[in-house]
Structures are given as structure tokens and as C-alpha cells.
Design an enzyme around this catalytic site. Structure first.
Site, PDB file in Angstrom:
ATOM      1  N   THR A  43       4.911   2.321 -13.872  1.00 11.01           N
ATOM      2  CA  THR A  43       3.344   2.845 -13.852  1.00 11.01           C
ATOM      3  C   THR A  43       3.153   4.043 -12.987  1.00 11.01           C
ATOM      4  OG1 THR A  43       2.794   0.668 -15.051  1.00 11.01           O
ATOM      5  CG2 THR A  43       1.027   2.114 -14.084  1.00 11.01           C
ATOM      6  N   THR A  44       3.431   3.640 -11.752  1.00 15.60           N
ATOM      7  CA  THR A  44       3.428   4.528 -10.786  1.00 15.60           C
ATOM      8  C   THR A  44       3.997   5.819 -10.728  1.00 15.60           C
ATOM      9  OG1 THR A  44       3.173   2.554  -9.266  1.00 15.60           O
ATOM     10  CG2 THR A  44       3.225   4.524  -8.175  1.00 15.60           C
ATOM     11  N   TYR A 106      -0.558  -1.396 -26.454  1.00 19.15           N
ATOM     12  CA  TYR A 106      -1.431  -0.999 -27.272  1.00 19.15           C
ATOM     13  C   TYR A 106      -1.056  -1.884 -28.766  1.00 19.15           C
ATOM     14  CZ  TYR A 106      -3.521   2.091 -30.755  1.00 19.15           C
ATOM     15  OH  TYR A 106      -4.285   2.478 -31.922  1.00 19.15           O
ATOM     16  N   TYR A 132       7.830  -7.541 -16.946  1.00 19.68           N
ATOM     17  CA  TYR A 132       6.549  -6.838 -16.204  1.00 19.68           C
ATOM     18  C   TYR A 132       5.216  -7.385 -16.983  1.00 19.68           C
ATOM     19  CZ  TYR A 132       3.951  -3.053 -14.028  1.00 19.68           C
ATOM     20  OH  TYR A 132       2.836  -2.314 -13.614  1.00 19.68           O
ATOM     21  N   ARG A 137      -3.518  -3.416 -17.701  1.00 17.77           N
ATOM     22  CA  ARG A 137      -3.105  -1.968 -18.081  1.00 17.77           C
ATOM     23  C   ARG A 137      -2.526  -1.960 -19.606  1.00 17.77           C
ATOM     24  NH1 ARG A 137      -2.266   2.111 -13.843  1.00 17.77           N
ATOM     25  NH2 ARG A 137      -2.017   3.452 -15.244  1.00 17.77           N
ATOM     26  N   LYS A 160       7.930  -9.277 -12.806  1.00 17.30           N
ATOM     27  CA  LYS A 160       6.829  -8.743 -12.097  1.00 17.30           C
ATOM     28  C   LYS A 160       5.562  -8.939 -12.462  1.00 17.30           C
ATOM     29  CE  LYS A 160       4.879  -4.157 -10.624  1.00 17.30           C
ATOM     30  NZ  LYS A 160       5.005  -2.639 -10.794  1.00 17.30           N
ATOM     31  N   ILE A 202       6.897  -5.599  -5.924  1.00 13.22           N
ATOM     32  CA  ILE A 202       7.276  -4.136  -6.302  1.00 13.22           C
ATOM     33  C   ILE A 202       6.049  -3.550  -6.057  1.00 13.22           C
ATOM     34  CG2 ILE A 202       7.539  -2.703  -8.392  1.00 13.22           C
ATOM     35  CD1 ILE A 202       9.082  -4.864  -9.485  1.00 13.22           C
TER      36      ILE A 202
END
Length: 290
Positions: A43-44, A106, A132, A137, A160, A202
Site C-alpha cells: 500500500t505504501t 472491491y 495481509y 482499505r 500482516k 511491517i
């Protein structure tokens, strides 16, 4: 397998392209400050706006730059199972130490769909897989019972966990035991998650304060709980500041202030408003970063 401070790195851009020199220099900065591993294309790393070619190049370049000195967990997730398999196979080919796979966003699969998605990816490769879970999000929450089912698959080795809930982490530990490692996906609750069995993090904050994050973790695992708590409280304002806007806008802005990369994003992400920038700058000054 994956213990300690892993850093979710931003993807530096310059004039619309991946800034490879900034990427390599940032990785060196993190390694010099004692982190356990690097996590590109999560994501980052603005993975959602990277082309296939860019995504694969960033993973390969990160592995090349690390040269085995620290582990690399490559972000290879997608809301398409076929795309996730393609990216994970690439990570395996270039010898990443692990692959980080986000829950499909989504589509909003149910728990059986989540299980079948991760099972399909795991069966297509032999590389260690880190699940994850970040419902804030993705719009979908993977329940501890589903994690427990997946933990029976040999190469699914860690998760994560980014719900920020110690209850969720505790339930995963209760159901899975040592079959799966928990890595905190939320800097603000990293310290509490260590107390219920997490093995590492993380981290976004570690881009800015890697040595202090390492010191906090090492203090905790060595039994110096009071020092770990003190460092957690010192890190807390910076960790909060990393999320005063959508990640990775604040961390990339912080790294721009530090001279590490350009303040360049890809739409639909954009620079933060000046008042938030100033708040971020003041927090970094107070923490001794600037």
C-alpha cells in the site's frame, strides 16, 4: 521466519517515473539503521498505480540492492487471483524471501472466497506467503477462523494484521498457535500486539525513524519492557502523523522534508494541504527528525 522491523517502503517518483536512485539510497539508509527487512510494492508503495513492468522492476531492484543483507517481502497482491499468482510467481523467480498478499479489494469476497483465493496463490508457488488483512482499505475483513484454515497450508507462514485490534491478534494466536506469525500492520498498536504474541511489524514509521523502531523492538524481546514502553511513547506522535492523511502521502512528504525523495504522487493521490504539511513538519521537528 519473519521477525523484527520490516519497512513498507514508498515508491519514489520523479517526473512521472520510478526514481531508482532514490529507491536504492532509501533502502541503504534503512539497512544501515538495522531493519530486518524491506517490503516494496505494498500500500505504501502505491502499488495500485504501478504498471506490471514497474511493479516487477521495483521488486527486482529492491532484491538486488539488499543483496541478501536483509529479507525482502514483495507485495504481490491483487483483487484478481490470476494477477496475484502472476506477480507472486515473479517474486519467486527473482528470489524474494516472501510475498505479501492483500485481501482482494472491491470484489468483497466472502470468507470462503478469501480462503480459495489465498489457497490458489499458495498452491501456484513455493515462496513463503504473508497474508495481509487491512479492512479499512479493502472493504473486507478476513476473520481469524479463515486465517486458521489458511495456516494449515505449508507456505502460508505469516499475517500482516492491520485491524489495530489486540482482540483479533489474540484470537489468531489462540486458533493458530505457532503455525503462523503475526506481524503488526499498524504502527500505533505494534507495542500492544507484541504483548499478545506478534513477532514484528511491517511499518510505515520505520521509514522515518528506523533505528528507534529497531531499538523499541529489541528492548521488548530482550525483556526490557519499561524501555520498550518509553520508546513506544516517543514514537507514538510520529506514528500518528504518518496517518494524518491517506498513506503514503504523509510518509512520502516526511521523506521529502528529509531529502530522501521527491514529493511526487500518482493520481488519485495528491499532496496534502499546507496546514497538514506544517503539522507534520512540526511533529518531525519535535521528534528530532528534522
Amino acid at each position: 521466519m519473519f521477525e523484527g522491523i520490516y519497512v513498507a517502503i514508498p515508491t519514489p517518483f520523479k517526473n512521472g517515473k520510478v526514481d531508482e536512485e532514490a529507491l536504492k539510497n532509501h533502502i541503504e539508509f534503512l539497512i544501515e539503521n538495522g531493519v530486518s527487512g524491506i517490503v516494496p510494492c505494498g500500500t505504501t508503495g502505491e502499488s495500485a498505480t504501478l504498471s506490471y513492468e514497474e511493479h516487477e522492476r521495483v521488486i527486482a531492484l529492491t532484491i538486488e540492492q539488499c543483496r541478501g543483507r536483509v529479507k525482502v517481502i514483495a507485495g504481490t497482491g491483487s483483487n484478481s487471483t490470476a494477477e496475484a499468482i502472476r506477480l507472486t510467481k515473479f517474486a519467486e523467480e527473482v528470489k524474494a524471501d516472501g510475498a505479501l498478499l492483500i485481501t482482494p479489494y472491491y470484489n468483497k469476497p466472502n470468507q470462503e472466497g478469501l480462503y480459495l483465493h489465498f489457497k490458489a496463490v499458495a498452491e501456484a508457488v513455493s515462496i513463503p506467503i504473508v497474508l495481509y488483512n487491512v479492512p479499512g482499505r479493502t472493504g473486507v475483513n478476513m476473520l481469524p477462523e479463515t486465517v486458521a484454515r489458511l495456516s494449515d497450508i505449508d507456505n502460508i507462514v505469516a499475517i500482516k494484521e492491520a485491524t489495530g485490534s489486540t482482540n483479533v491478534a489474540t484470537e489468531i494466536v489462540r486458533l493458530c498457535g505457532e503455525k503462523i506469525e503475526i506481524l503488526s500492520g499498524d504502527d500505533l498498536t505494534f507495542y500492544p500486539l507484541l504483548s499478545v504474541g506478534a513477532k514484528g511489524v511491517i511499518s510505515v514509521t520505520a521509514n522515518v525513524l528506523p533505528a528507534k523502531m529497531v531499538e523499541m523492538y529489541e528492548s521488548f524481546v530482550s525483556g526490557d519492557i519499561s524501555k520498550a514502553m518509553k520508546l513506544h511513547l516517543e514514537l507514538y506522535p510520529v506514528s500518528k502523523a504518518m496517518f494524518i492523511d491517506t498513506n503514503p502521502i504523509p510518509v512520502k512528504t516526511a521523506l521529502y522534508f528529509m531529502g530522501r525523495m521527491e514529493k511526487e504522487f500518482r493520481l488519485p493521490l495528491c499532496p496534502m494541504f499546507p496546514e497538514k504539511e506544517e503539522k507534520l513538519r512540526e511533529t518531525l521537528k519535535e521528534a528530532g527528525v528534522l
